[in-house]
Design an enzyme around this catalytic site. Structure first.
Site, mmCIF file in Angstrom:
data_model
loop_
_atom_site.group_PDB
_atom_site.id
_atom_site.type_symbol
_atom_site.label_atom_id
_atom_site.label_comp_id
_atom_site.label_asym_id
_atom_site.label_seq_id
_atom_site.Cartn_x
_atom_site.Cartn_y
_atom_site.Cartn_z
ATOM 1 N N GLN A 1 49.543 42.483 41.799
ATOM 2 C CA GLN A 1 48.283 40.949 42.253
ATOM 3 C C GLN A 1 47.892 42.957 44.410
ATOM 4 O O GLN A 1 49.056 43.479 44.506
ATOM 5 C CB GLN A 1 49.262 40.245 42.986
ATOM 6 C CG GLN A 1 48.125 39.458 43.751
ATOM 7 C CD GLN A 1 47.020 39.506 43.751
ATOM 8 O OE1 GLN A 1 46.403 38.494 42.752
ATOM 9 N NE2 GLN A 1 45.675 40.256 44.455
ATOM 10 N N ASP B 1 45.640 40.206 55.211
ATOM 11 C CA ASP B 1 45.719 39.002 55.359
ATOM 12 C C ASP B 1 45.930 37.973 56.307
ATOM 13 O O ASP B 1 45.520 36.804 56.119
ATOM 14 C CB ASP B 1 46.482 38.897 54.268
ATOM 15 C CG ASP B 1 46.421 39.826 52.556
ATOM 16 O OD1 ASP B 1 45.198 39.831 52.078
ATOM 17 O OD2 ASP B 1 47.433 39.643 51.793
ATOM 18 N N GLY C 1 43.319 32.668 41.009
ATOM 19 C CA GLY C 1 42.594 32.798 40.910
ATOM 20 C C GLY C 1 43.179 34.236 40.733
ATOM 21 O O GLY C 1 42.525 34.685 42.891
ATOM 22 N N MET C 2 42.347 35.314 40.439
ATOM 23 C CA MET C 2 42.193 36.893 40.729
ATOM 24 C C MET C 2 40.816 37.380 40.144
ATOM 25 O O MET C 2 41.312 37.327 38.850
ATOM 26 C CB MET C 2 43.655 37.795 40.997
ATOM 27 C CG MET C 2 43.220 38.639 42.068
ATOM 28 S SD MET C 2 42.573 39.156 43.212
ATOM 29 C CE MET C 2 41.178 40.709 43.374
ATOM 30 N N GLU C 3 39.893 37.835 40.701
ATOM 31 C CA GLU C 3 39.008 38.578 40.003
ATOM 32 C C GLU C 3 38.983 39.738 39.402
ATOM 33 O O GLU C 3 37.724 40.237 39.091
ATOM 34 C CB GLU C 3 38.208 38.405 41.080
ATOM 35 C CG GLU C 3 37.936 39.564 42.631
ATOM 36 C CD GLU C 3 38.788 38.721 43.188
ATOM 37 O OE1 GLU C 3 39.369 37.883 43.051
ATOM 38 O OE2 GLU C 3 37.438 39.092 44.741
ATOM 39 N N GLU D 1 33.400 36.728 49.258
ATOM 40 C CA GLU D 1 33.809 35.362 48.981
ATOM 41 C C GLU D 1 33.304 34.335 49.130
ATOM 42 O O GLU D 1 32.713 33.403 48.664
ATOM 43 C CB GLU D 1 34.964 35.021 50.215
ATOM 44 C CG GLU D 1 36.872 35.665 49.601
ATOM 45 C CD GLU D 1 37.020 35.962 47.605
ATOM 46 O OE1 GLU D 1 36.627 34.210 47.300
ATOM 47 O OE2 GLU D 1 38.094 36.041 47.409
ATOM 48 N N HIS E 1 34.049 30.538 40.063
ATOM 49 C CA HIS E 1 34.536 30.916 41.415
ATOM 50 C C HIS E 1 34.781 33.298 40.408
ATOM 51 O O HIS E 1 34.040 33.747 41.539
ATOM 52 C CB HIS E 1 35.585 30.491 42.525
ATOM 53 C CG HIS E 1 36.125 31.532 43.523
ATOM 54 N ND1 HIS E 1 35.000 31.046 45.191
ATOM 55 C CD2 HIS E 1 36.595 33.007 43.806
ATOM 56 C CE1 HIS E 1 35.845 31.716 45.662
ATOM 57 N NE2 HIS E 1 36.749 32.816 44.693
ATOM 58 N N GLU E 2 35.763 33.259 40.264
ATOM 59 C CA GLU E 2 36.229 33.937 39.897
ATOM 60 C C GLU E 2 35.384 35.143 38.655
ATOM 61 O O GLU E 2 34.931 36.325 39.141
ATOM 62 C CB GLU E 2 37.935 34.188 39.101
ATOM 63 C CG GLU E 2 39.035 33.882 39.273
ATOM 64 C CD GLU E 2 39.112 34.009 41.682
ATOM 65 O OE1 GLU E 2 38.722 35.215 41.265
ATOM 66 O OE2 GLU E 2 39.428 32.895 41.927
ATOM 67 N N HIS F 1 32.737 36.703 41.175
ATOM 68 C CA HIS F 1 32.822 37.906 41.797
ATOM 69 C C HIS F 1 32.593 39.058 40.945
ATOM 70 O O HIS F 1 32.640 39.995 41.211
ATOM 71 C CB HIS F 1 34.381 37.629 42.383
ATOM 72 C CG HIS F 1 34.891 37.276 43.672
ATOM 73 N ND1 HIS F 1 34.407 37.264 44.196
ATOM 74 C CD2 HIS F 1 36.272 36.235 42.982
ATOM 75 C CE1 HIS F 1 35.428 36.521 45.244
ATOM 76 N NE2 HIS F 1 36.100 36.594 44.191
ATOM 77 N N TYR G 1 35.560 31.886 53.441
ATOM 78 C CA TYR G 1 34.951 31.366 51.802
ATOM 79 C C TYR G 1 33.885 30.224 52.135
ATOM 80 O O TYR G 1 32.816 30.712 51.756
ATOM 81 C CB TYR G 1 35.894 30.556 51.375
ATOM 82 C CG TYR G 1 37.208 31.579 51.025
ATOM 83 C CD1 TYR G 1 37.045 31.311 49.439
ATOM 84 C CD2 TYR G 1 38.368 32.627 51.434
ATOM 85 C CE1 TYR G 1 38.334 32.630 48.681
ATOM 86 C CE2 TYR G 1 38.969 33.526 50.923
ATOM 87 C CZ TYR G 1 39.574 33.242 48.915
ATOM 88 O OH TYR G 1 39.599 33.597 49.096
HETATM 89 N N1 BES Z 1 40.095 36.889 45.526
HETATM 90 C C1 BES Z 1 40.567 36.174 45.675
HETATM 91 C C2 BES Z 1 42.078 36.102 45.606
HETATM 92 C C3 BES Z 1 42.510 37.467 46.818
HETATM 93 C C4 BES Z 1 42.057 36.755 48.244
HETATM 94 C C5 BES Z 1 43.930 37.537 46.714
HETATM 95 C C6 BES Z 1 42.626 38.220 49.254
HETATM 96 C C7 BES Z 1 44.219 38.249 48.021
HETATM 97 C C8 BES Z 1 43.029 37.662 49.213
HETATM 98 C C9 BES Z 1 40.520 35.076 44.557
HETATM 99 O O1 BES Z 1 39.176 35.178 44.073
HETATM 100 C C10 BES Z 1 40.282 34.064 45.482
HETATM 101 O O2 BES Z 1 39.724 33.334 46.162
HETATM 102 N N2 BES Z 1 41.280 32.723 44.814
HETATM 103 C C11 BES Z 1 41.121 31.538 44.949
HETATM 104 C C12 BES Z 1 39.952 30.869 44.238
HETATM 105 C C13 BES Z 1 39.244 29.537 44.335
HETATM 106 C C14 BES Z 1 38.060 29.580 46.187
HETATM 107 C C15 BES Z 1 38.500 28.849 43.696
HETATM 108 C C16 BES Z 1 42.536 31.207 45.194
HETATM 109 O O3 BES Z 1 43.277 31.397 44.675
HETATM 110 O O4 BES Z 1 43.020 30.004 45.336
HETATM 111 ZN ZN ZN Z 2 37.535 34.985 45.462
#
Ligand code: BES
Ligand code: ZN
Length: 627
Positions: A163, A396, A292-294, A341, A318-319, A322, A404
């Site tokens: 990750q 973070d 999820g991670m894109e 986001e 969502h992913e 991205h 978002y």
């Molecule tokens: N890119 C993010 C996850 C992320 C953000 C990882 C910041 C590390 C640091 C991913 O696209 C995301 O937003 N995931 C959300 C999905 C949801 C908003 C639909 C999740 O994991 O909950």
């Molecule tokens: Zn995202």
């Protein structure tokens, strides 16, 4: 101090590796973005002087030792021929570094910082265009999680995943770990027999020696380089899209996610061609710390979205989104994270509307809006700003519902004022005009000004861009379309809260997941044990198979001391590593009983990924001083 990775982000056999080679080659520029004048304070690199443009990895995955070892060969551009090459590293063991002629190059490791790791400074010779760094990761490398077979769906083989976002790629690859420094990459990966490696690459092939070769031919930010390896099988959804998962769940996962092709086609219709070749999904073990991670070409997803009724597939929208907002056009620094986001949440809703209809999209938007309102109550002014100041902080710390959902509301406001047709044209031009580039908020504001605002000043006057991006809180022009499905729930909640009806008398016929979530969030603040038992007996929450519903129910159970849910709650905490669920649950546990929270967390912690540790250590550890 790190902030919670927030809660109310609502959203609700070895198949031939050849199957994931490209259907058609993606279109991309010949070379990565030129250096730009942006200071990323979360990287030690000085890319304006010496810049990494391509990475060739040769790696061996050693599951027994929990180590990845091999080399990274970096191709560099050198605007300043005198300058050393400065990379980001965190906890890597550097063995040896060579230059273009194969000779050894001296290097120096700077002191490591908790948040950002350290610098690796390499003295180059004048002709060096390449450096090869022989290195290995350590078992505690933060990007990587090595899972035991028991932590997987099949229970037979171990599993590894990485990750990278935000600043963890440096803990498994030495490079310039800044989202503004885009690279192409290749990787030769040697995995144990029987285990299948996958990567965020646009092509892959199995080599004669049994290793796998991956290629990412479009320049991507380093946080999107990703790897996973385990007992994985592939099932196609369409010609360019499919699911990788544990053999025991791959068929049901492919069924649940069968609308993905339609999502891609609709996304293309809205905002231009999908430029990455394949779009596959990898279903990880439940320890995966995110929903999820894109990762490009290969979205990584938690199995907790597999609810059996497609109710949580907005995460895929969502992913997938991205692939435009984030991967194609990337935030240049983590202060610009809202660009990634916010536009993705906006785009996600547009895809959901096309594929599942406006009613569902409206409901999901309103749920996110409600979540944002709740979250804003506990958010400081400086953290409710879209373009967040992260000086001296971990990237973070900017992860919350603000980038978002406030970000998405800003775009929805622009759509409302300028109309869909013009706003869509604007967004399409933004993606096309900045493809494979990393961009700042200032660049977005300037493009917005010339392309959308300037031609229609009377409309522009209705959107206070400055306030949306640089102001705290939520402007009262935030557009929300009320959801009739949630209004029905509100009516039942009113009856229930007035004490006139027991749970069994409520009309919940045909309710979908979003409605149940709204119901649970709207229950009275005080609930007796009898009321909790009645709700559970009537609606079967404790035994519910939907992870989002379970999470809210468990939080209420902890709050109200409803011990009948304890066993299932503990099983959930032992299995699921998704920070979005763990944070509210441990927060609730700490409030009620710090000792129990600590005891549980001490037992479960080894099962969670480092990004979850960062938050949970603070939440559960904080209980000591709170006592
Ligand atoms: N890119 C993010 C996850 C992320 C953000 C990882 C910041 C590390 C640091 C991913 O696209 C995301 O937003 N995931 C959300 C999905 C949801 C908003 C639909 C999740 O994991 O909950
Ligand atoms: Zn995202």
């Amino acid at each position: 101090m790190r902030h919670a990775l927030l809660s109310p982000l609502l959203s609700l056999a070895v198949s031939a590796l050849a199957s994931c080679t490209l259907a058609s080659p993606p279109s991309q520029p010949a070379s990565p973005t030129p250096p730009r004048n942006v200071l990323d304070e979360h990287s030690h690199a000085e890319p304006k002087r010496a810049r990494v443009v391509h990475v060739d990895l040769d790696l061996n995955l050693d599951f027994a030792a929990k180590r990845i070892a091999g080399y990274a060969e970096l191709r560099i551009e050198r605007p300043d021929p005198e300058a050393p090459l400065i990379l980001d590293v965190k906890g890597l063991e550097i063995e040896l570094i060579t230059g273009s002629d194969g000779g050894i190059r001296p290097f120096q490791l700077g002191e490591e910082h908790d948040n950002l790791g350290g610098s690796l400074t390499i003295r180059l010779k004048p002709d060096d265009e390449l450096v090869r760094i022989h290195y290995s990761t350590v078992p505690t490398s933060e990007a990587l999680q090595w899972l035991s077979p028991e932590q997987t769906a099949g229970g037979k083989a171990p599993f590894l995943f990485s990750q990278g976002q935000s600043v963890l790629t440096r803990s498994w690859i030495p490079l310039q770990d800044s989202p503004g420094v885009r690279v192409t990459y290749t990787a030769r990966v040697q995995a144990p027999d029987g285990l299948v490696p996958v990567m965020s690459a646009d092509s892959s092939e199995r080599l004669e020696d049994g290793s796998s070769m991956f290629r990412m031919t479009s320049p991507i930010p380093p946080y999107l380089i990703a790897i996973a390896c385990g007992d994985l099988e592939f099932e196609a959804i369409s010609e360019r899209c499919g699911v990788w998962a544990d053999p025991s769940i791959v068929a049901s996962a492919a069924k649940e996610l069968e609308d993905t092709e339609s999502m891609i086609a609709n996304a293309e219709k809205l905002f231009g061609p999908y430029r990455w070749g394949r779009y596959d999904l990898l279903i990880l073990p439940p320890a995966f710390p995110f929903g999820g991670m894109e990762n490009p070409c290969m979205t990584f997803a938690t199995p907790t979205i597999l609810a059996g009724d497609k109710s949580l597939v907005s995460l895929v929208a969502h992913e997938l989104a991205h692939s435009w907002s984030g991967n194609l056009v990337t935030n240049a620094t983590w202060s610009d994270f809202w660009l990634n986001e916010g536009s993705t949440v906006y785009f996600e809703a547009r895809i959901m509307e096309e594929v599942f209809g406006a009613e569902r999209a409206i409901m999901e938007n309103q749920l996110s809006f409600n979540g944002l309102k709740r979250e804003l109550e506990g958010t400081s002014e400086r953290d409710s700003i879209l373009h967040i100041d992260l000086k001296g902080r971990h990237p973070d710390d900017g992860f919350s519902g603000i980038p978002y959902n406030k970000g998405a509301l800003f775009l929805r406001r622009l759509e409302e004022v300028f109309g869909r047709a013009d706003f869509d044209r604007f967004l399409r031009a933004w993606f096309d005009g900045h493809a494979f580039q990393s961009v700042t908020t200032a660049e977005f504001v300037s493009f917005l000004g010339t392309e959308l605002l300037a031609p229609k000043p009377e409309l522009a006057a209705q959107v206070d861009v400055e306030k949306w991006i640089y102001g705290s809180g939520l402007p009262d022009t935030a557009p929300v379309v009320p959801s009739s499905a949630l209004a029905q729930v509100d009516a039942e909640l009113k009856t229930y809260s007035s004490g006139k009806s027991a749970a069994g008398e409520l009309n919940t016929d045909g309710w979908v997941t979003g409605q149940w979530l709204h119901f649970l969030e709207g229950l009275p603040a005080e609930l007796s044990m009898e009321a909790m038992s009645d709700l559970d007996a009537t609606f079967g929450f404790t035994g519910n198979g939907n992870s989002e519903i379970l999470c809210v129910w468990f939080r209420l159970s902890v709050k109200h001391g409803y011990a009948a849910a304890d066993e299932k709650l503990e099983a959930f905490l032992a299995r699921v590593g998704r920070a979005k669920f763990l944070i509210p649950l441990y927060t609730a546990l700490v409030k009620v009983s710090p000792e129990r929270a600590r005891e549980l967390y001490a037992r479960m912690r080894p099962r969670y990924h480092a990004v979850a540790h960062a938050n949970l250590d603070r939440i559960v550890g904080a209980s000591e001083s709170a006592e």
